[in-house]
Design a protein around this motif. Structure first.
Motif, PDB file in Angstrom:
ATOM      1  N   ASP A  24       0.323  -1.343  -0.058  1.00  0.00           N
ATOM      2  CA  ASP A  24      -0.030  -0.046   0.153  1.00  0.00           C
ATOM      3  C   ASP A  24       0.606   1.283  -0.024  1.00  0.00           C
ATOM      4  O   ASP A  24       0.360   2.297  -0.735  1.00  0.00           O
ATOM      5  CB  ASP A  24      -0.873   0.114   1.320  1.00  0.00           C
ATOM      6  CG  ASP A  24      -1.601  -1.406   1.447  1.00  0.00           C
ATOM      7  OD1 ASP A  24      -2.180  -1.186   0.163  1.00  0.00           O
ATOM      8  OD2 ASP A  24      -2.824  -1.624   2.097  1.00  0.00           O
ATOM      9  N   PHE A  27       2.811   1.576  -3.367  1.00  0.00           N
ATOM     10  CA  PHE A  27       1.865   1.641  -4.434  1.00  0.00           C
ATOM     11  C   PHE A  27       0.712   2.742  -5.091  1.00  0.00           C
ATOM     12  O   PHE A  27       0.398   3.048  -3.814  1.00  0.00           O
ATOM     13  CB  PHE A  27       1.702   0.185  -5.760  1.00  0.00           C
ATOM     14  CG  PHE A  27       2.983  -0.478  -6.485  1.00  0.00           C
ATOM     15  CD1 PHE A  27       3.297  -0.673  -7.107  1.00  0.00           C
ATOM     16  CD2 PHE A  27       4.034  -1.466  -5.021  1.00  0.00           C
ATOM     17  CE1 PHE A  27       4.045  -0.885  -7.602  1.00  0.00           C
ATOM     18  CE2 PHE A  27       4.465  -2.215  -5.755  1.00  0.00           C
ATOM     19  CZ  PHE A  27       4.663  -1.945  -6.671  1.00  0.00           C
ATOM     20  N   ALA A  28       0.581   3.572  -6.296  1.00  0.00           N
ATOM     21  CA  ALA A  28      -0.411   4.416  -5.964  1.00  0.00           C
ATOM     22  C   ALA A  28      -1.939   3.846  -5.941  1.00  0.00           C
ATOM     23  O   ALA A  28      -1.944   2.716  -6.019  1.00  0.00           O
ATOM     24  CB  ALA A  28      -0.190   5.263  -7.011  1.00  0.00           C
ATOM     25  N   GLU A  29      -3.174   4.692  -5.017  1.00  0.00           N
ATOM     26  CA  GLU A  29      -4.105   3.851  -5.268  1.00  0.00           C
ATOM     27  C   GLU A  29      -4.056   3.805  -6.222  1.00  0.00           C
ATOM     28  O   GLU A  29      -6.071   2.891  -6.902  1.00  0.00           O
ATOM     29  CB  GLU A  29      -4.781   5.151  -4.473  1.00  0.00           C
ATOM     30  CG  GLU A  29      -4.867   5.489  -2.633  1.00  0.00           C
ATOM     31  CD  GLU A  29      -6.018   6.506  -3.081  1.00  0.00           C
ATOM     32  OE1 GLU A  29      -6.684   6.867  -3.941  1.00  0.00           O
ATOM     33  OE2 GLU A  29      -5.761   6.832  -1.098  1.00  0.00           O
ATOM     34  N   ASP A  30      -4.309   4.147  -7.908  1.00  0.00           N
ATOM     35  CA  ASP A  30      -5.237   3.996  -9.157  1.00  0.00           C
ATOM     36  C   ASP A  30      -4.345   2.390  -9.743  1.00  0.00           C
ATOM     37  O   ASP A  30      -4.199   1.655 -10.480  1.00  0.00           O
ATOM     38  CB  ASP A  30      -4.283   4.603 -10.687  1.00  0.00           C
ATOM     39  CG  ASP A  30      -2.614   4.522 -10.808  1.00  0.00           C
ATOM     40  OD1 ASP A  30      -2.084   4.325  -9.944  1.00  0.00           O
ATOM     41  OD2 ASP A  30      -2.642   5.325 -11.418  1.00  0.00           O
ATOM     42  N   GLU A 112       9.630  -0.608  -3.738  1.00  0.00           N
ATOM     43  CA  GLU A 112      10.799   0.908  -4.200  1.00  0.00           C
ATOM     44  C   GLU A 112      10.708   0.788  -6.067  1.00  0.00           C
ATOM     45  O   GLU A 112      10.690   1.093  -6.650  1.00  0.00           O
ATOM     46  CB  GLU A 112      11.308   1.357  -3.128  1.00  0.00           C
ATOM     47  CG  GLU A 112      11.898   2.680  -3.126  1.00  0.00           C
ATOM     48  CD  GLU A 112      12.422   3.396  -2.262  1.00  0.00           C
ATOM     49  OE1 GLU A 112      13.546   4.292  -2.985  1.00  0.00           O
ATOM     50  OE2 GLU A 112      12.641   3.011  -1.544  1.00  0.00           O
ATOM     51  N   ALA A 115       8.062  -0.375  -7.852  1.00  0.00           N
ATOM     52  CA  ALA A 115       7.591   0.947  -8.335  1.00  0.00           C
ATOM     53  C   ALA A 115       8.287   1.681  -9.448  1.00  0.00           C
ATOM     54  O   ALA A 115       7.448   2.631  -9.766  1.00  0.00           O
ATOM     55  CB  ALA A 115       6.918   1.795  -7.183  1.00  0.00           C
TER      56      ALA A 115
END
Length: 311
Positions: A24, A27-30, A112, A115
């Protein structure tokens, strides 16, 4: 539209709550994330297949070398539209992660890197032993003979503390269990030749634990496999072999010495895209640092650029 990402994790290696929190945060919410848990019966085949079928653009393997290898097998077979592979190393060896410079011992740091989105195309090795009908994938190396005995005999805690010296200690115990075997080998469909030795390694990458590089010319994205044949018969030859592996093809290079790989009568280096081996009797075998029973015949090949690894 949200990107789809699959997480395939080994519950014996990682706590679920810590993993979810780290994902969580990284990574972004999308990003739509789905989780699959491996089991004692299935180290990840069915889970990875479900992730591919679900249209995941990224599949992350969280676990040891066995989990990573199993997930990579499925992805490599997925073809043109296969997802990218992310690796969060949580095992003892973490061999591919070591060769690719993926952070060890930190879930957040590995995530990281994933991502960040950098990709490297790497090869996948495939091996089929004896009468097996299907191939097994490997990412680092396979081998038989003393190598397999040595892996079984080497103390994991000592490897962490003493590095390559742990393998020297293990060789003393492994030599008593291994004998020189004579076998036939064919490279790239060429003529058979007869060789003899304690062990034969076939690798896609060269580095193992303890800072040891067994295959100094092995590059995971060159479309080739590298081989090391060890055939030491006495104490003097074993000393020479250790010097060749640890100093000539290891430390000396790091200190700015020649990049030319040193071969000796007791430690020969070869290369090819496919290898056929036939042995007179079954010998101990390993795949990516894990014991894999015994084999009496072996086919090994490389699948170039089989995986997109986020590293």
């Amino acid at each position: 539209m949200a990107r789809r990402m699959g997480i395939i994790w080994n519950p014996t290696k990682t706590a679920e709550e810590a993993l979810r929190e780290a994902v969580d945060a990284a990574f972004a919410e999308d990003v739509e994330v789905r989780y699959w848990e491996t089991s004692a019966d299935d180290p990840g085949h069915a889970m990875a297949a479900e992730a591919v079928d679900a249209g995941c653009e990224i599949v992350i393997a969280v676990g040891g070398d066995g989990t990573v290898r199993t997930v990579a097998e499925v992805i490599a077979r997925a073809g043109e539209h296969a997802p990218a592979l992310g690796i969060v190393p949580q095992g003892t060896g973490n061999l591919l992660a070591r060769n690719l410079g993926i952070p060890l011992g930190s879930i957040p740091k590995a995530l990281e890197m994933i991502a960040a989105g950098g990709e490297r195309r790497i090869d996948m090795g495939w091996t089929k032993a004896d009468e097996e009908s299907t191939e097994t994938g490997f990412l680092v190396m396979v081998g038989f003979g003393l190598d397999a005995h040595m892996l079984a005999e080497t103390d994991d805690e000592l490897k962490d503390k003493a590095g390559w010296l742990a393998y020297v200690e293990a060789i003393g115990r492994a030599v008593s269990a291994a004998e020189t075997v004579e076998f036939t080998i064919s490279l790239d469909g060429g003529d058979e030749q007869t060789l003899s030795g304690h062990t034969l390694l076939v690798g896609n990458c060269g580095a193992i634990q303890g800072g040891v590089t067994l295959l100094p010319d092995a590059v995971p994205d060159d479309g080739r496999l590298d081989l090391l044949l060890v055939s030491a018969d006495n104490v003097a030859q074993w000393a020479q072999t250790l010097r060749t592996i640890v100093w000539d093809n290891g430390i000396r290079r790091l200190l700015g010495g020649s990049d030319d790989t040193v071969s000796t009568d007791a430690a020969q280096h070869l290369t090819g895209e496919s290898i056929e081996v036939s042995l007179p009797e079954a010998v101990a075998f390993e795949i990516d640092g894990e014991e894999a029973g015994e084999v009496s015949s072996l086919h090994v090949r490389v699948q170039p650029a089989a995986l997109r690894v986020l590293c």
